[in-house]
Design a protein around this motif. Structure first.
Motif, PDB file in Angstrom:
ATOM      1  N   ASP A 304      11.397  11.493   7.136  1.00 15.50           N
ATOM      2  CA  ASP A 304      10.187  10.972   7.114  1.00 15.50           C
ATOM      3  C   ASP A 304       9.627  10.986   5.636  1.00 15.50           C
ATOM      4  N   TYR A 305       9.889  12.192   5.106  1.00 15.32           N
ATOM      5  CA  TYR A 305       9.478  12.416   3.697  1.00 15.32           C
ATOM      6  C   TYR A 305      10.200  11.551   2.751  1.00 15.32           C
ATOM      7  N   LEU A 306      11.492  11.567   2.866  1.00 17.47           N
ATOM      8  CA  LEU A 306      12.253  10.650   1.914  1.00 17.47           C
ATOM      9  C   LEU A 306      11.997   9.108   2.263  1.00 17.47           C
ATOM     10  N   LEU A 307      11.410   8.667   3.477  1.00 18.27           N
ATOM     11  CA  LEU A 307      11.267   7.249   3.633  1.00 18.27           C
ATOM     12  C   LEU A 307       9.724   7.008   3.394  1.00 18.27           C
ATOM     13  N   THR A 308       8.821   7.719   3.761  1.00 16.10           N
ATOM     14  CA  THR A 308       7.494   7.591   4.018  1.00 16.10           C
ATOM     15  C   THR A 308       6.707   8.338   2.917  1.00 16.10           C
ATOM     16  N   GLY A 309       7.021   9.575   2.723  1.00 16.88           N
ATOM     17  CA  GLY A 309       6.174  10.555   1.874  1.00 16.88           C
ATOM     18  C   GLY A 309       5.568  11.413   2.703  1.00 16.88           C
ATOM     19  N   ALA A 310       5.653  11.321   4.058  1.00 16.87           N
ATOM     20  CA  ALA A 310       5.146  12.336   5.136  1.00 16.87           C
ATOM     21  C   ALA A 310       5.626  13.662   4.868  1.00 16.87           C
ATOM     22  N   ILE A 311       4.697  14.871   4.960  1.00 17.62           N
ATOM     23  CA  ILE A 311       5.558  15.976   4.885  1.00 17.62           C
ATOM     24  C   ILE A 311       4.787  16.802   5.741  1.00 17.62           C
ATOM     25  N   THR A 312       5.963  17.574   6.360  1.00 15.79           N
ATOM     26  CA  THR A 312       5.516  18.251   7.689  1.00 15.79           C
ATOM     27  C   THR A 312       6.211  19.794   7.451  1.00 15.79           C
ATOM     28  N   GLU A 323       0.866   8.812   8.817  1.00 19.39           N
ATOM     29  CA  GLU A 323      -0.623   7.923   8.875  1.00 19.39           C
ATOM     30  C   GLU A 323      -1.338   8.062   7.443  1.00 19.39           C
ATOM     31  N   GLU A 324      -1.280   9.465   7.088  1.00 22.50           N
ATOM     32  CA  GLU A 324      -2.156   9.585   5.823  1.00 22.50           C
ATOM     33  C   GLU A 324      -1.569   9.020   4.406  1.00 22.50           C
ATOM     34  N   ALA A 325      -0.052   9.339   4.740  1.00 20.94           N
ATOM     35  CA  ALA A 325       0.757   9.174   3.276  1.00 20.94           C
ATOM     36  C   ALA A 325       0.459   7.596   2.630  1.00 20.94           C
ATOM     37  N   PRO A 326       0.572   6.650   3.424  1.00 24.67           N
ATOM     38  CA  PRO A 326       0.305   5.236   2.434  1.00 24.67           C
ATOM     39  C   PRO A 326      -1.448   5.247   2.051  1.00 24.67           C
ATOM     40  N   LYS A 329      -1.440   7.398  -0.991  1.00 21.43           N
ATOM     41  CA  LYS A 329      -0.713   7.331  -2.372  1.00 21.43           C
ATOM     42  C   LYS A 329      -1.522   6.808  -3.185  1.00 21.43           C
ATOM     43  N   PRO A 330      -2.262   5.780  -3.265  1.00 19.61           N
ATOM     44  CA  PRO A 330      -3.153   5.346  -4.529  1.00 19.61           C
ATOM     45  C   PRO A 330      -4.222   6.343  -5.027  1.00 19.61           C
ATOM     46  N   PHE A 331      -4.623   7.211  -4.083  1.00 20.80           N
ATOM     47  CA  PHE A 331      -5.487   8.463  -4.654  1.00 20.80           C
ATOM     48  C   PHE A 331      -4.885   9.418  -5.163  1.00 20.80           C
ATOM     49  N   ILE A 332      -3.427   9.796  -5.033  1.00 18.32           N
ATOM     50  CA  ILE A 332      -2.559  10.733  -5.609  1.00 18.32           C
ATOM     51  C   ILE A 332      -2.553  10.172  -6.964  1.00 18.32           C
ATOM     52  N   GLU A 333      -2.209   9.091  -7.193  1.00 22.81           N
ATOM     53  CA  GLU A 333      -1.922   8.263  -8.594  1.00 22.81           C
ATOM     54  C   GLU A 333      -3.318   8.343  -9.423  1.00 22.81           C
ATOM     55  N   ALA A 362     -13.292  11.782   0.549  1.00 23.41           N
ATOM     56  CA  ALA A 362     -13.357  13.337   0.793  1.00 23.41           C
ATOM     57  C   ALA A 362     -12.909  13.753   2.319  1.00 23.41           C
ATOM     58  N   GLU A 363     -12.646  12.865   3.325  1.00 24.88           N
ATOM     59  CA  GLU A 363     -11.757  13.274   4.432  1.00 24.88           C
ATOM     60  C   GLU A 363     -10.574  13.135   4.414  1.00 24.88           C
ATOM     61  N   MET A 364      -9.783  12.743   3.278  1.00 25.83           N
ATOM     62  CA  MET A 364      -8.314  12.890   3.150  1.00 25.83           C
ATOM     63  C   MET A 364      -7.683  14.151   2.869  1.00 25.83           C
ATOM     64  N   LYS A 365      -6.419  14.385   2.610  1.00 21.57           N
ATOM     65  CA  LYS A 365      -6.030  15.583   2.398  1.00 21.57           C
ATOM     66  C   LYS A 365      -6.171  16.018   0.884  1.00 21.57           C
ATOM     67  N   ILE A 366      -7.204  16.861   0.759  1.00 22.91           N
ATOM     68  CA  ILE A 366      -7.665  16.874  -0.482  1.00 22.91           C
ATOM     69  C   ILE A 366      -6.780  18.032  -1.335  1.00 22.91           C
ATOM     70  N   LYS A 367      -6.109  18.815  -0.712  1.00 23.67           N
ATOM     71  CA  LYS A 367      -5.237  19.916  -1.072  1.00 23.67           C
ATOM     72  C   LYS A 367      -4.046  19.013  -2.130  1.00 23.67           C
ATOM     73  N   ALA A 368      -3.703  18.190  -1.458  1.00 23.17           N
ATOM     74  CA  ALA A 368      -2.505  17.243  -2.154  1.00 23.17           C
ATOM     75  C   ALA A 368      -3.049  16.589  -3.329  1.00 23.17           C
ATOM     76  N   LEU A 369      -4.365  16.172  -3.250  1.00 27.14           N
ATOM     77  CA  LEU A 369      -5.116  15.327  -4.228  1.00 27.14           C
ATOM     78  C   LEU A 369      -5.439  16.200  -5.607  1.00 27.14           C
ATOM     79  N   THR A 370      -5.749  17.666  -5.153  1.00 32.13           N
ATOM     80  CA  THR A 370      -6.056  18.666  -6.126  1.00 32.13           C
ATOM     81  C   THR A 370      -4.945  18.968  -6.963  1.00 32.13           C
TER      82      THR A 370
END
Length: 529
Positions: A304-312, A323-326, A329-333, A362-370
């Motif tokens: 999942d991680y290598l193909l879609t960026g999903a982290i479990t 579902e969150e990964a796509p 992605k633009p917000f991480i960039e 604000a409803e996304m995974k903000i820890k990853a964005l931080t």
């Protein structure tokens, strides 16, 4: 796009190997390689993923050579064989499978408790030796006895559930156990001291940390009921084995059942040979089902991680669903580029970082964005920083990082604002992602702009006076620097203004010096993204 390549260096099931293959991942199955650290170090640089059990030791020395590696997956819960700080520094996600063997470990703890209550191993050995010592093995019932569970997480809660089914009273100590969850489980939440005072049986289900090391020591044992029985199927080192041995000899503790030891493999131990002590060789996860479950789980997670960026189940990064990964992605960039923008303009020590998430973001995974913001911010100053290592480094540097979440207050559906406080000033920059998926700068120090991030940019702060734009553009034209986009903004007429220009190729130093020499210019910086 070439398929990701995964090395399996320990014995994983064929079904796990097949999962990788079915997902289109190039898999190299070498189940005995983990024991050969030199060979592993030699070839690790060829892989994007490493799947292991406990035999492979992913040391800093080996990880130093893992320049392609993105993820390490441990089939099992313990990651003692992976040097997490070294992996984090290189941006390698480390995953485990904390739930794949939970039932098996919980069942082993219950089995050990029942065996201890009825002295099954000793009675079996005696009977098979031809003795018939019916009066020697006087056990105790567990019905209506109090079981004290230290650590009521995933495994501890399964143990509690099974114990309630056996008609025991269950009390639990766990700082993270909410009263609602305790009620749902049917257990009484208590303090550690209460466990020691009240429990007839005590079972441990907590990780080994500085706080939990020797959580049961001589002082704790002294507070326990005479005749208590202690079960440890969690981690060696949670119980002071020497103190327990003394208490077993004195009769204060009636019995102990241990699957884990402070030193493993445990070929000798102070508990061995004592009456009413049951020892097993770390069998908590050793069932066919559990071994298969964790292998399949780690294969799915890594794929999942290598193909879609999903982290479990990552040890060193927030979880992100498929579902969150796509969406993320633009917000991480965007987050990383906002950080980079501020980082390239910052010349003194950072004391505080405030990141405000407004609207949908604000409803996304903000820890990853931080993490992404911090990685962009710190990289210009500290070099080799990544989204995995950045939060750790920020903390080590004593930076205060605040995250603010609020409903949309601007014209944008989503807005990220980064405010960096240094010893000398405070600077804010805001950005969003438009429908085209591209990140945009929309506000710099309170001045509205609308700029894409170019690979080479020149940023100028100046006084808003006639003639500046013409002179600035002429300097670039004379030096044959081609302008791709030109963005301007100002506070008020004649006040502070900014120019943000995207150019083809790097900005020549001599051009920057000439721009800086213009009378209206306060600061000029070359930026790269």
């Amino acid at each position: 796009m070439t398929a990701p390549k995964v090395l399996i260096s320990d014995a994983l099931s064929e079904a796990a190997v097949q999962i990788f293959k079915d997902r289109g991942i190039d898999v190299d199955f070498q189940p005995n390689l983990g024991k050969d650290k030199d060979k592993l170090a030699e070839i690790i640089g060829n892989y994007d993923g490493l799947a292991i059990r406990s035999a492979t030791k992913a040391t800093a020395k080996i990880l130093e050579k893992a320049n392609r590696l993105k993820v390490i997956g441990r089939a099992g819960i313990g990651v003692d064989n992976v040097e997490i700080p070294a992996a984090t520094a290189k941006g390698i996600i480390v995953m485990n499978t904390p739930f794949g063997n939970s039932i098996t470990t919980a069942e082993h703890a219950i089995t050990m408790m029942l065996s201890l209550a009825r002295e099954i191993p000793a009675a079996d050995a005696s009977t098979q030796a031809g003795k018939w010592e019916k009066n020697r093995f006087m056990g105790v019932e567990i019905t209506a006895k109090t079981l004290g569970v230290i650590g009521c997480g995933n495994i501890g809660s399964i143990v509690a559930d099974r114990a309630l089914g056996l008609k025991m009273k269950v009390i639990a100590f766990d700082p993270f156990l909410s009263p609602e969850r305790a009620k749902d489980l049917g257990v009484e939440k208590v303090e550690l001291e209460d466990i020691f005072k009240r429990a007839d049986f005590i079972t441990l289900h907590t990780p080994l940390t500085d706080k939990t090391k020797n959580i049961i020591d001589a002082a704790a044992i002294a507070k326990m009921k005479k005749g208590v029985r202690i079960i440890n199927c969690a981690r060696g080192g949670l119980v002071d084995e020497n103190a327990l041995a003394e208490a077993l000899k004195s009769g204060h503790v009636a019995g102990a059942a241990f699957d884990v030891f402070s030193e493993e493999p445990a070929t000798k131990n102070v508990l061995f040979g004592l009456p009413n002590v049951i020892c097993t060789p770390h069998l908590g996860a050793s069932t066919t089902e559990a071994q298969e479950n964790v292998a399949l789980q780690v294969a799915e997670q890594m794929s999942d991680y290598l193909l879609t960026g999903a982290i479990t189940n990552a040890i060193n990064f927030p979880s992100i669903t498929a579902e969150e990964a796509p969406k993320l992605k633009p917000f991480i960039e965007l987050a990383e580029k906002l950080g980079s923008f501020a980082g390239q303009l910052t010349e003194t020590g950072i004391t505080k970082v405030t990141i405000t998430y407004e609207g949908e973001v604000a409803e996304m995974k903000i820890k990853a964005l931080t993490s992404a913001v911090l990685s962009g911010l710190l990289r210009p100053m500290l070099g080799d920083i990544n989204v995995v290592s950045a939060p750790v480094i920020a903390k080590e540097r004593g930076m205060v990082v605040d995250e603010v979440v609020r409903a949309a207050e601007s014209d944008y559906e989503s807005l990220i604002t980064l405010t960096v406080t240094t010893e000398k000033q405070e600077r804010s920059v805001s950005g969003t992602v438009y429908a085209d998926g591209k990140p945009r700068l929309v506000d710099i120090k309170g001045i509205r702009v609308d700029a894409e991030f170019g690979s080479s940019m020149i940023y100028v702060t100046n006084e808003d006076k006639p003639g500046f734009i013409g002179k600035f553009a002429s300097l670039l034209g004379d030096a044959k620097v081609n302008i791709a986009t030109f963005n301007l903004g100002r506070h008020t007429e004649g006040g502070d203004a900014i120019a943000l220009v995207t150019i083809d190729g790097p900005a020549p130093t001599e051009v920057l010096e000439k721009v800086q020499a213009l009378p209206q210019v306060k600061q000029v910086k070359a930026l790269t993204f």
